[in-house]
Design an enzyme around this catalytic site. Structure first.
Site, mmCIF file in Angstrom:
data_model
loop_
_atom_site.group_PDB
_atom_site.id
_atom_site.type_symbol
_atom_site.label_atom_id
_atom_site.label_comp_id
_atom_site.label_asym_id
_atom_site.label_seq_id
_atom_site.Cartn_x
_atom_site.Cartn_y
_atom_site.Cartn_z
ATOM 1 N N CYS A 113 0.819 -1.229 0.000
ATOM 2 C CA CYS A 113 0.000 0.000 0.000
ATOM 3 C C CYS A 113 0.845 1.268 0.000
ATOM 4 O O CYS A 113 0.326 2.361 -0.217
ATOM 5 C CB CYS A 113 -0.964 0.002 1.180
ATOM 6 N N HIS A 249 -3.362 7.316 2.531
ATOM 7 C CA HIS A 249 -3.756 6.012 1.989
ATOM 8 C C HIS A 249 -5.142 5.684 2.537
ATOM 9 O O HIS A 249 -5.441 5.942 3.705
ATOM 10 C CB HIS A 249 -2.743 4.948 2.421
ATOM 11 N N ASN A 279 -10.169 0.021 -0.236
ATOM 12 C CA ASN A 279 -8.702 0.072 -0.200
ATOM 13 C C ASN A 279 -8.143 -0.403 -1.546
ATOM 14 O O ASN A 279 -8.276 -1.581 -1.884
ATOM 15 C CB ASN A 279 -8.209 -0.815 0.950
HETATM 16 O O1 UT7 Z 1 -3.884 -1.096 3.530
HETATM 17 C C1 UT7 Z 1 -2.992 -1.784 4.340
HETATM 18 C C2 UT7 Z 1 -3.310 -1.667 5.725
HETATM 19 N N1 UT7 Z 1 -4.550 -2.315 6.088
HETATM 20 C C3 UT7 Z 1 -5.254 -1.802 7.055
HETATM 21 O O2 UT7 Z 1 -4.870 -0.750 7.512
HETATM 22 C C4 UT7 Z 1 -6.441 -2.514 7.635
HETATM 23 C C5 UT7 Z 1 -6.349 -2.446 9.126
HETATM 24 N N2 UT7 Z 1 -7.427 -3.119 9.848
HETATM 25 C C6 UT7 Z 1 -8.712 -2.708 9.830
HETATM 26 O O3 UT7 Z 1 -9.065 -1.809 9.088
HETATM 27 C C7 UT7 Z 1 -9.689 -3.347 10.780
HETATM 28 O O4 UT7 Z 1 -8.979 -4.104 11.727
HETATM 29 C C8 UT7 Z 1 -10.751 -4.235 10.096
HETATM 30 C C9 UT7 Z 1 -11.741 -3.355 9.339
HETATM 31 C C10 UT7 Z 1 -10.088 -5.199 9.139
HETATM 32 C C11 UT7 Z 1 -11.541 -5.015 11.137
HETATM 33 O O5 UT7 Z 1 -12.125 -4.133 12.056
HETATM 34 P P1 UT7 Z 1 -12.015 -4.452 13.626
HETATM 35 O O6 UT7 Z 1 -12.759 -3.396 14.311
HETATM 36 O O7 UT7 Z 1 -10.561 -4.586 13.930
HETATM 37 O O8 UT7 Z 1 -12.822 -5.798 13.742
HETATM 38 P P2 UT7 Z 1 -12.318 -7.222 14.262
HETATM 39 O O9 UT7 Z 1 -11.370 -7.815 13.280
HETATM 40 O O10 UT7 Z 1 -11.894 -7.097 15.673
HETATM 41 O O11 UT7 Z 1 -13.662 -8.053 14.228
HETATM 42 C C12 UT7 Z 1 -14.767 -7.720 15.064
HETATM 43 C C13 UT7 Z 1 -15.879 -8.701 14.801
HETATM 44 C C14 UT7 Z 1 -15.443 -10.164 14.860
HETATM 45 O O12 UT7 Z 1 -16.486 -10.902 15.457
HETATM 46 P P3 UT7 Z 1 -16.405 -11.299 17.028
HETATM 47 O O13 UT7 Z 1 -15.136 -12.110 17.132
HETATM 48 O O14 UT7 Z 1 -16.332 -10.002 17.769
HETATM 49 O O15 UT7 Z 1 -17.663 -12.075 17.240
HETATM 50 C C15 UT7 Z 1 -15.343 -10.552 13.405
HETATM 51 O O16 UT7 Z 1 -15.576 -11.928 13.179
HETATM 52 O O17 UT7 Z 1 -16.414 -8.493 13.487
HETATM 53 C C16 UT7 Z 1 -16.454 -9.744 12.791
HETATM 54 N N3 UT7 Z 1 -16.264 -9.496 11.377
HETATM 55 C C17 UT7 Z 1 -17.273 -9.187 10.546
HETATM 56 N N4 UT7 Z 1 -18.601 -9.078 10.748
HETATM 57 C C18 UT7 Z 1 -19.342 -8.725 9.686
HETATM 58 C C19 UT7 Z 1 -15.100 -9.466 10.683
HETATM 59 N N5 UT7 Z 1 -15.343 -9.144 9.401
HETATM 60 C C20 UT7 Z 1 -16.678 -8.975 9.292
HETATM 61 C C21 UT7 Z 1 -17.524 -8.619 8.232
HETATM 62 N N6 UT7 Z 1 -18.857 -8.511 8.469
HETATM 63 N N7 UT7 Z 1 -17.071 -8.356 6.975
#
Ligand code: UT7
Length: 322
Positions: A113, A249, A279
Site C-alpha cells: 500500500c 492512503h 482500499n
Molecule cells: O492497507 C494496508 C493496511 N490495512 C489496514 O490498515 C487494515 C487495518 N485493519 C482494519 O481496518 C480493521 O482491523 C478491520 C476493518 C479489518 C476489522 O475491524 P475491527 O474493528 O478490527 O474488527 P475485528 O477484526 O476485531 O472483528 C470484530 C468482529 C469479529 O467478530 P467477534 O469475534 O467479535 O464475534 C469478526 O468476526 O467483526 C467480525 N467481522 C465481521 N462481521 C461482519 C469481521 N469481518 C466482518 C464482516 N462482516 N465483513
C-alpha cells in the site's frame, strides 16, 4: 539541483460497482458493519480480462492530458503495484510499449500500500539529480484477484483502480520532501502467503489470497502514520497547522480520522475516498489526489501531506507544495 512538481494527475476506476448491500447477498456481513468499521460503502471491481496495465494506461493518459505533454517527453516510468499483468516483464515496460515510447527506464516497485509513495520518492530523486525531467508515476491495482471472496474479514475491504501523476523538473518545489521506511518483521500480519516458493509442490492455491491480522495492522497503522507525519513536519521545520490537505492512503476511515486528529486537522481538510473506492493499495493516494484536484478542493500553491502504510510493513510520506 532541480526540484520536481506535479503537473498532471489522472485516474481510472473500473465500471462495475459492488456495494456493501451486494456483498450481503454472498457472505455473512452487513452494510452497517462495513460502514461502521471501515467507512466503505462501495468499491469498483475490474471486469474479466481487464488488467493492471489497462487501468494504469487510462490513468496515465488523463495525467498526460492535464500536464499537456506527449508520450515522447516521458523519460522515466515507475508503477507501484502488487498485481502486475505478469510476473515479468514489469507493468511499467508494458505501459512504455503501449505509449509507443522506448529507451527510458521503466520499472515496477512493490511496496504494497506504500507503493505510490515509494515510486514518488524514487522519481523525485531521479529528477532532483537531473537523471530525469518528466516522470510518469502510477499506482494501479486489481486486488479483487488477490481476494478470497469466502473470507468476510478481508473481502469487504478492497477495490480496484489506478491513479497517475506526471512529475516534471522545476526551479521550485513541488515535492518538498519524501520519507520511506520498512520493517520486515511484520511479514505475517498482512500478506499473500503464496509466491514462487521453493518447489512446484509448494504452489498451493489457498495461499494465493490476502491474509491479514486486522487488529494488529490497525494498531500499527495508527501509530506509524502518527510518527511519519511528525517526522515529515519536523524534517522541514513546518507546523502541523500549515498543512492544507491530508491525502492519506485509504484503508479505513477510522485510521484516517486518527491520523487527522494527530495533525489537529478537521476532516474538512482530509481527502476521503475510501467510502467510494475501498482500499486500492498503491492506487489509493493518486486516486484521492486526482479526485480532490479535479473537483477543485485542492488548489495550486497549497501544502499537501501524503502518507501511506502497508504490508511489509512499509510506510512513507510526501510533503508537496501543489
Ligand atoms: O492497507 C494496508 C493496511 N490495512 C489496514 O490498515 C487494515 C487495518 N485493519 C482494519 O481496518 C480493521 O482491523 C478491520 C476493518 C479489518 C476489522 O475491524 P475491527 O474493528 O478490527 O474488527 P475485528 O477484526 O476485531 O472483528 C470484530 C468482529 C469479529 O467478530 P467477534 O469475534 O467479535 O464475534 C469478526 O468476526 O467483526 C467480525 N467481522 C465481521 N462481521 C461482519 C469481521 N469481518 C466482518 C464482516 N462482516 N465483513
Amino acid at each position: 539541483m532541480s526540484y520536481s512538481r506535479i503537473t498532471g494527475t489522472g485516474s481510472y476506476l473500473p465500471e462495475r460497482v459492488v456495494t456493501n448491500k451486494d456483498l450481503e447477498k454472498t457472505m455473512d456481513t452487513s452494510d452497517e458493519w462495513i460502514r461502521e468499521r471501515t467507512g466503505i460503502r462501495r468499491r469498483h471491481i475490474a471486469a474479466d480480462g481487464e488488467r493492471c496495465s489497462d487501468m494504469a494506461l487510462a490513468a496515465a493518459h488523463q495525467a498526460m492530458e492535464m500536464a499537456e505533454i506527449e508520450p515522447e517527453e516521458i523519460d522515466l516510468i515507475i508503477v507501484g503495484t502488487v498485481t502486475p499483468d505478469k510476473i515479468f516483464p514489469s507493468t511499467a515496460c508494458i505501459i512504455q510499449r503501449r505509449l509507443g515510447i522506448r529507451g527510458c527506464p521503466a520499472f515496477d516497485i512493490q511496496a504494497a500500500c506504500s507503493g505510490f509513495i515509494y515510486a514518488l520518492d524514487l522519481a523525485n530523486r531521479q529528477i532532483q539529480t537531473g537523471a530525469a525531467k518528466t516522470a510518469l508515476v502510477i499506482g494501479s491495482e486489481i486486488l479483487s484477484r488477490l481476494t478470497n471472496w469466502d473470507d468476510r474479514a478481508t473481502a469487504v475491504l478492497f477495490g480496484d483502480g489506478a491513479g497517475a501523476v506526471i512529475l516534471q523538473a522545476s526551479d521550485e518545489p513541488g515535492i518538498v520532501s519524501t520519507h520511506i521506511h520498512s520493517d520486515g518483521r511484520y511479514e505475517d500480519l498482512l500478506h499473500v502467503p503464496e509466491g514462487i516458493g521453493t518447489s512446484l509442490e509448494g504452489l498451493l492455491v489457498e495461499g494465493a489470497f490476502i491474509r491479514m491480522d486486522g487488529n494488529a495492522v490497525f494498531r500499527r497503522a495508527v501509530a506509524t502514520l502518527g510518527s511519519i507525519a511528525q517526522e515529515t513536519l519536523a524534517n522541514n521545520g513546518i507546523d502541523k497547522h500549515d498543512v492544507d490537505w491530508l491525502v492519506p492512503h485509504q484503508a479505513n476511515l477510522r485510521i484516517i480520522s486518527a491520523a487527522a486528529k494527530k495533525l489537529d486537522l478537521s476532516m474538512d481538510h482530509v481527502v476521503v475516498t475510501v467510502d467510494e473506492h475501498a482500499n486500492t493499495s498503491s492506487a489509493s493516494i493518486p486516486l484521492a489526489l486526482n479526485t480532490a484536484i479535479r473537483d477543485g478542493r485542492i488548489e495550486r500553491g497549497q501544502l499537501l501531506l501524503f502518507e501511506a502504510f502497508g504490508a511489509g510493513f512499509t510506510w512513507g510520506s510526501a510533503l508537496v507544495r501543489y
